[in-house]
Enzyme design. Structure first.
Site, PDB file in Angstrom:
ATOM      1  N   MET A  99      28.121  38.434  -5.466  1.00  0.00           N
ATOM      2  CA  MET A  99      28.285  37.938  -4.102  1.00  0.00           C
ATOM      3  C   MET A  99      29.763  37.920  -3.740  1.00  0.00           C
ATOM      4  O   MET A  99      30.562  37.311  -4.459  1.00  0.00           O
ATOM      5  CB  MET A  99      27.719  36.521  -3.975  1.00  0.00           C
ATOM      6  CG  MET A  99      26.230  36.413  -4.251  1.00  0.00           C
ATOM      7  SD  MET A  99      25.664  34.686  -4.233  1.00  0.00           S
ATOM      8  CE  MET A  99      26.320  34.114  -5.808  1.00  0.00           C
ATOM      9  N   ILE A 159      26.753  28.907  -4.876  1.00  0.00           N
ATOM     10  CA  ILE A 159      28.079  29.036  -5.480  1.00  0.00           C
ATOM     11  C   ILE A 159      29.048  29.334  -4.351  1.00  0.00           C
ATOM     12  O   ILE A 159      28.800  30.212  -3.527  1.00  0.00           O
ATOM     13  CB  ILE A 159      28.140  30.158  -6.530  1.00  0.00           C
ATOM     14  CG1 ILE A 159      26.883  30.166  -7.404  1.00  0.00           C
ATOM     15  CG2 ILE A 159      29.380  30.002  -7.399  1.00  0.00           C
ATOM     16  CD1 ILE A 159      26.835  31.309  -8.386  1.00  0.00           C
ATOM     17  N   GLY A 171      32.290  33.456  -3.380  1.00  0.00           N
ATOM     18  CA  GLY A 171      32.285  34.681  -4.179  1.00  0.00           C
ATOM     19  C   GLY A 171      31.962  34.430  -5.640  1.00  0.00           C
ATOM     20  O   GLY A 171      32.639  33.657  -6.295  1.00  0.00           O
ATOM     21  N   SER A 172      30.945  35.092  -6.161  1.00  0.00           N
ATOM     22  CA  SER A 172      30.484  34.764  -7.500  1.00  0.00           C
ATOM     23  C   SER A 172      29.394  35.745  -7.922  1.00  0.00           C
ATOM     24  O   SER A 172      29.248  36.804  -7.330  1.00  0.00           O
ATOM     25  CB  SER A 172      29.958  33.322  -7.509  1.00  0.00           C
ATOM     26  OG  SER A 172      29.233  33.064  -6.315  1.00  0.00           O
ATOM     27  N   ARG A 173      28.585  35.363  -8.931  1.00  0.00           N
ATOM     28  CA  ARG A 173      27.563  36.272  -9.441  1.00  0.00           C
ATOM     29  C   ARG A 173      26.372  35.488  -9.981  1.00  0.00           C
ATOM     30  O   ARG A 173      26.528  34.355 -10.450  1.00  0.00           O
ATOM     31  CB  ARG A 173      28.156  37.126 -10.562  1.00  0.00           C
ATOM     32  CG  ARG A 173      27.341  38.366 -10.892  1.00  0.00           C
ATOM     33  CD  ARG A 173      28.039  39.188 -11.940  1.00  0.00           C
ATOM     34  NE  ARG A 173      27.632  38.831 -13.289  1.00  0.00           N
ATOM     35  CZ  ARG A 173      28.348  39.093 -14.373  1.00  0.00           C
ATOM     36  NH1 ARG A 173      29.530  39.672 -14.264  1.00  0.00           N
ATOM     37  NH2 ARG A 173      27.903  38.766 -15.566  1.00  0.00           N
TER      38      ARG A 173
END
EC number: 4.1.1.65
Length: 232
Positions: free
Chosen positions: A102, A186, A189-191
């Protein structure tokens, strides 16, 4: 398209997690504007961006236990075998993993990829490396959720990124989740990694765009074509 659909598509709901941040940006904008008018408009741009970040659109989710649905909006960044985090107790053998990255413009609400009961929720502190790096799975701060689904155990791991420093999971152990149900987010920005059972077949490729609650990541080879429903 009906008037209701038009209004729904135009005015996307904002998740409650964003209310304090939006209010904070707005108050700061007023204070800055009192000092110097142009600063007010700069602050308002940031306020609008914060509203955009915390948008929480409805999704139309396939209601089929033979499907695994994307838990996050973003780009599929990895598809392949990987050893699950130890805290999930899924063993030391590699499982098929699908990762969705993301960026800061993605919807950051995370949704359950399957119907099932949460067996475990474990938070692990760690680094804040770029979430697109493979080593972020083991080195970054993460929150691991183990779900017992009709087809077995599935691991869902929220991973903090270079900018994201806050993982939120409001679901707890023994909670029952519907497929597509919101369970966390989250920030910035992340995964999200999904560890699949051995009999699941991946249906996405690296580089593909995924939509949380809608995109089919994998299936079990006997999809029945059940109806879809809107998950608000």
């Amino acid at each position: 398209m009906s008037l209701t659909d038009t209004i729904r598509n135009t005015f996307v709901p904002i998740h409650r997690e964003g209310y304090p941040f939006i209010a904070g940006f707005f108050v700061v904008s007023l204070i800055l504007g009192w000092l110097w008018d142009p600063l007010f408009w700069i602050g308002m741009v940031l306020t609008v961006w914060c509203i955009y970040f915390y948008r929480d659109p409805e999704r139309v989710t396939p209601m089929d236990d033979d499907l695994v649905i994307s838990p996050a909006d973003g780009k599929v960044s990895f598809v392949g075998p990987a050893v699950p985090p130890a805290e999930l107790d899924l063993g030391a053998e590699p499982r098929m993993r699908v990762s969705v990255f993301m960026n800061v413009f993605s919807v950051h609400i995370n949704r359950s990829p399957v119907r099932g009961k949460i067996e475990k929720v474990v938070h692990r502190p760690g680094k804040f490396l770029n979430a697109e790096l493979d080593k972020a799975s083991t080195e970054n701060e993460r929150n691991s959720v183990l779900i017992e689904s009709p087809h077995g155990k599935i691991g869902v791991v929220q991973i903090a990124g270079l900018v994201a420093r806050r993982i939120v999971c409001w679901s707890n152990e023994d909670d029952d989740l519907s497929v597509g149900e919101r369970f966390g987010l989250i920030r910035f920005g992340s995964r999200v990694d999904v560890y699949l059972p051995a009999d699941a077949t991946v249906r996405v490729a690296v580089g593909q765009t995924a939509v949380a609650g809608e995109t089919v990541l994998a299936d079990y080879g006997s999809v029945r074509g059940e109806p879809v429903v809107r998950i608000g």
